[in-house]
Design an enzyme around this catalytic site. Structure first.
Site, PDB file in Angstrom:
ATOM      1  N   ASP A 162       1.257   2.880   3.882  1.00 48.88           N
ATOM      2  CA  ASP A 162       0.455   3.950   3.275  1.00 48.88           C
ATOM      3  C   ASP A 162       1.377   5.072   2.814  1.00 48.88           C
ATOM      4  OD1 ASP A 162      -1.843   5.184   2.340  1.00 48.88           O
ATOM      5  OD2 ASP A 162      -2.370   6.069   4.260  1.00 48.88           O
ATOM      6  N   HIS A 176       0.836  -1.201   0.000  1.00 45.16           N
ATOM      7  CA  HIS A 176       0.000   0.000   0.000  1.00 45.16           C
ATOM      8  C   HIS A 176       0.872   1.254   0.000  1.00 45.16           C
ATOM      9  CE1 HIS A 176      -4.154   1.616   1.023  1.00 45.16           C
ATOM     10  NE2 HIS A 176      -3.398   2.706   1.000  1.00 45.16           N
ATOM     11  N   ARG A 221     -15.101  10.554   2.188  1.00 40.59           N
ATOM     12  CA  ARG A 221     -14.567  10.890   0.870  1.00 40.59           C
ATOM     13  C   ARG A 221     -14.894   9.824  -0.175  1.00 40.59           C
ATOM     14  NH1 ARG A 221      -8.605  11.257   3.087  1.00 40.59           N
ATOM     15  NH2 ARG A 221      -9.540   9.501   4.218  1.00 40.59           N
ATOM     16  N   LYS A 250      -8.573  -1.103  -6.143  1.00 40.86           N
ATOM     17  CA  LYS A 250      -8.637  -0.220  -4.978  1.00 40.86           C
ATOM     18  C   LYS A 250     -10.036   0.394  -4.899  1.00 40.86           C
ATOM     19  CE  LYS A 250      -7.525   2.818  -1.737  1.00 40.86           C
ATOM     20  NZ  LYS A 250      -6.507   3.852  -1.936  1.00 40.86           N
ATOM     21  N   HIS A 307      -6.024  -0.102   6.890  1.00 36.80           N
ATOM     22  CA  HIS A 307      -6.234   0.945   7.900  1.00 36.80           C
ATOM     23  C   HIS A 307      -7.174   0.469   9.005  1.00 36.80           C
ATOM     24  CE1 HIS A 307      -4.523   3.070   4.589  1.00 36.80           C
ATOM     25  NE2 HIS A 307      -5.641   3.487   4.034  1.00 36.80           N
ATOM     26  N   HIS A 318      -9.901   0.585   1.274  1.00 39.26           N
ATOM     27  CA  HIS A 318      -9.562   1.677   2.197  1.00 39.26           C
ATOM     28  C   HIS A 318     -10.697   1.807   3.193  1.00 39.26           C
ATOM     29  CE1 HIS A 318      -8.691   5.893   3.493  1.00 39.26           C
ATOM     30  NE2 HIS A 318     -10.013   5.925   3.563  1.00 39.26           N
ATOM     31  N   TYR A 356     -10.959   5.687  -4.960  1.00 40.50           N
ATOM     32  CA  TYR A 356     -12.035   5.836  -3.977  1.00 40.50           C
ATOM     33  C   TYR A 356     -13.416   5.762  -4.627  1.00 40.50           C
ATOM     34  CZ  TYR A 356      -9.190   7.431   0.027  1.00 40.50           C
ATOM     35  OH  TYR A 356      -8.330   7.515   1.081  1.00 40.50           O
ATOM     36  N   THR A 378      -7.483   9.409  -2.662  1.00 36.07           N
ATOM     37  CA  THR A 378      -8.677  10.245  -2.801  1.00 36.07           C
ATOM     38  C   THR A 378      -8.779  10.851  -4.199  1.00 36.07           C
ATOM     39  OG1 THR A 378      -8.347  10.880  -0.494  1.00 36.07           O
ATOM     40  CG2 THR A 378      -9.942  12.151  -1.743  1.00 36.07           C
ATOM     41  N   ARG A 432      -7.313   2.003  12.713  1.00 31.45           N
ATOM     42  CA  ARG A 432      -7.464   3.446  12.861  1.00 31.45           C
ATOM     43  C   ARG A 432      -8.356   3.818  14.039  1.00 31.45           C
ATOM     44  NH1 ARG A 432      -8.615   5.537   7.551  1.00 31.45           N
ATOM     45  NH2 ARG A 432      -8.387   7.524   8.636  1.00 31.45           N
ATOM     46  N   HIS A 479       1.434   4.974  -2.260  1.00 29.14           N
ATOM     47  CA  HIS A 479       0.940   5.890  -3.291  1.00 29.14           C
ATOM     48  C   HIS A 479       2.136   6.361  -4.120  1.00 29.14           C
ATOM     49  CE1 HIS A 479      -3.135   6.068  -1.602  1.00 29.14           C
ATOM     50  NE2 HIS A 479      -2.509   5.931  -0.437  1.00 29.14           N
ATOM     51  N   GLY A 534      -3.852  16.021  -1.769  1.00 26.59           N
ATOM     52  CA  GLY A 534      -4.670  16.897  -2.589  1.00 26.59           C
ATOM     53  C   GLY A 534      -5.934  17.375  -1.915  1.00 26.59           C
ATOM     54  N   GLU A 535      -6.225  16.860  -0.715  1.00 21.02           N
ATOM     55  CA  GLU A 535      -7.474  17.237  -0.047  1.00 21.02           C
ATOM     56  C   GLU A 535      -7.481  18.700   0.402  1.00 21.02           C
ATOM     57  OE1 GLU A 535      -6.846  12.837   1.283  1.00 21.02           O
ATOM     58  OE2 GLU A 535      -5.603  14.565   0.743  1.00 21.02           O
ATOM     59  N   SER A 590      -1.518  10.893   2.077  1.00 19.66           N
ATOM     60  CA  SER A 590      -1.670  11.968   3.056  1.00 19.66           C
ATOM     61  C   SER A 590      -2.350  11.437   4.296  1.00 19.66           C
ATOM     62  CB  SER A 590      -2.503  13.109   2.474  1.00 19.66           C
ATOM     63  OG  SER A 590      -3.814  12.672   2.176  1.00 19.66           O
TER      64      SER A 590
END
Length: 377
Positions: free
Chosen positions: A274, A59, A160, A153, A221, A192, A128, A97, A224, A61, A67-68, A278
């Site tokens: 991850d 996992h 989101r 994915k 995740h 996710h 997503y 995202t 979390r 990126h 970018g959020e 972000s």
């Protein structure tokens, strides 16, 4: 050809002091007192080193996440040296995202670049969004016909995400399952998991209604928050894979300890970074409060946390190597130091500091200060 002499070999199982002979990117022999008379043989004296399989991070990126918080918060692409520093010799890249300014085409191009530069890199189609971004216009065709795509994915239980329903989730995961059968790839769906109230309930609904093997739903995740973690423990008990994320909520170390204390088998527990995604937090109105970038070094740090907390090297390794390889159908060539497997080997000193990184039989890092760089580093 490469000969590693007298290493304390963890395959992950401890095999004792061994020599490892590598040719054409593969491990071709493991034994003792090897002294082949071969031209152009490169020999590493590993008498004081511990040899382990290279880490597999499922996992990352690779094209950058984030970018959020607007365009300035888009994370840049990962560079080869960052993976080498972290001992990651195999990586699965995926989108996050943002599948608007980033694409599966971009992801596959970056995966191919990393493969050319020396590590092994796979990728996922999708992101997503329910309108799953693909290259061919079809999830199954992406997996069957496009290398290095091996799976899908998707995001659920997250503000989101696109809030898929039971039937939509079943359709997506089934498409991956069949495509994997046709292509000899994993075909799993990486889910996710956000902080949504339902957690894994939607997956449970699908499993109750449809005949899809539980192993094709691979939530990540899951550490979390407490509720999601408890759900994931039940999911694990039922035969599913769960992926723990470093630097998030309950630490992977403490999560594994709790799973073991509950007498639950951990061979379907994996750990990932991850990396280059972000990490972000939001207020009750959904406004961004904080954003940052996850490091791929997190897996190496977590591995050391396991060792420092009393775990044996052999057990700790499984969460970063063998278990991961099995979860993504690479266990016939990755995740172990074994004859016929890819020569992805890490050499640690006695303080468990990384000295050598070998990927596909090529030395990418040594203990004299050399580290291979990416094309534009």
């Amino acid at each position: 050809m490469l000969l590693i002499k007298n290493a304390k070999l963890f395959s992950p199982k401890f095999l004792g002091q061994k020599d490892i002979l590598v040719c054409s990117g593969k491990i071709i022999y493991i034994g003792e007192n090897l002294s082949p008379n071969l031209p152009n043989l490169n020999t590493i004296d590993a008498t004081k080193f511990i040899a382990t399989p290279g880490f597999i991070d499922k996992h990352i990126h690779i094209t950058g996440g984030g970018g959020e918080g607007g365009f300035k918060t888009r994370v840049p692409e990962i560079m080869l040296s960052k993976l080498i520093e972290a001992g990651i010799t195999t990586v699965v890249g995926l989108l996050g995202t943002d599948s608007t300014t980033r694409s599966v085409e971009n992801l596959v191009a970056k995966a191919k670049a990393l493969n050319e530069e020396g590590v092994t890199c796979y990728a996922h189609t999708g992101a997503y969004d329910l309108k799953t971004p693909t290259i061919t216009g079809d999830i199954a065709k992406d997996i069957v016909f496009i290398d290095p795509i091996i799976g899908i994915k998707l995001a659920i239980s997250d503000h989101r995400s696109s809030s898929v329903n039971r039937d939509e989730l079943a359709h997506i995961v089934s498409a991956g399952r069949v495509a994997g059968m046709l292509s000899g790839k994993s075909g799993h769906t990486t889910l996710h998991m956000g902080d949504g109230q339902r957690g894994l309930d939607l997956v449970r609904d699908v499993l109750c209604e449809y005949d899809i093997p539980i192993t094709f739903f691979q939530p990540t995740h899951v550490n979390r928050n407490e509720k999601l973690f408890l759900q994931s423990v039940e999911f694990l008990k039922d035969g599913g894979y769960i992926d723990l994320t470093c630097m998030l909520g309950l630490s992977p170390l403490n999560a594994v300890k709790r799973i073991k204390d509950a007498k639950i088998c951990t061979d379907k527990v994996t750990i990932s970074s991850d990396g280059y995604g972000s990490f972000s937090s939001y207020d009750s109105d959904g406004r961004l409060l904080k954003i940052g970038v996850s490091s791929v070094m997190a897996t190496m740090n977590e591995f050391k946390n396991f060792i420092n907390s009393g775990f044996g090297i052999d057990e700790a390794l499984c969460y970063f190597t063998k278990n991961v390889a099995k979860s993504i159908a690479l266990d016939k060539k990755k995740g172990e130091i074994s004859v016929g497997f890819d020569a992805d080997i890490l050499l640690f000193n006695e303080d468990v500091n990384l000295e050598f990184v070998i990927a596909n039989g090529e030395i990418l890092k040594d203990n004299n200060g050399f580290m291979k760089k990416g094309t534009y580093e």
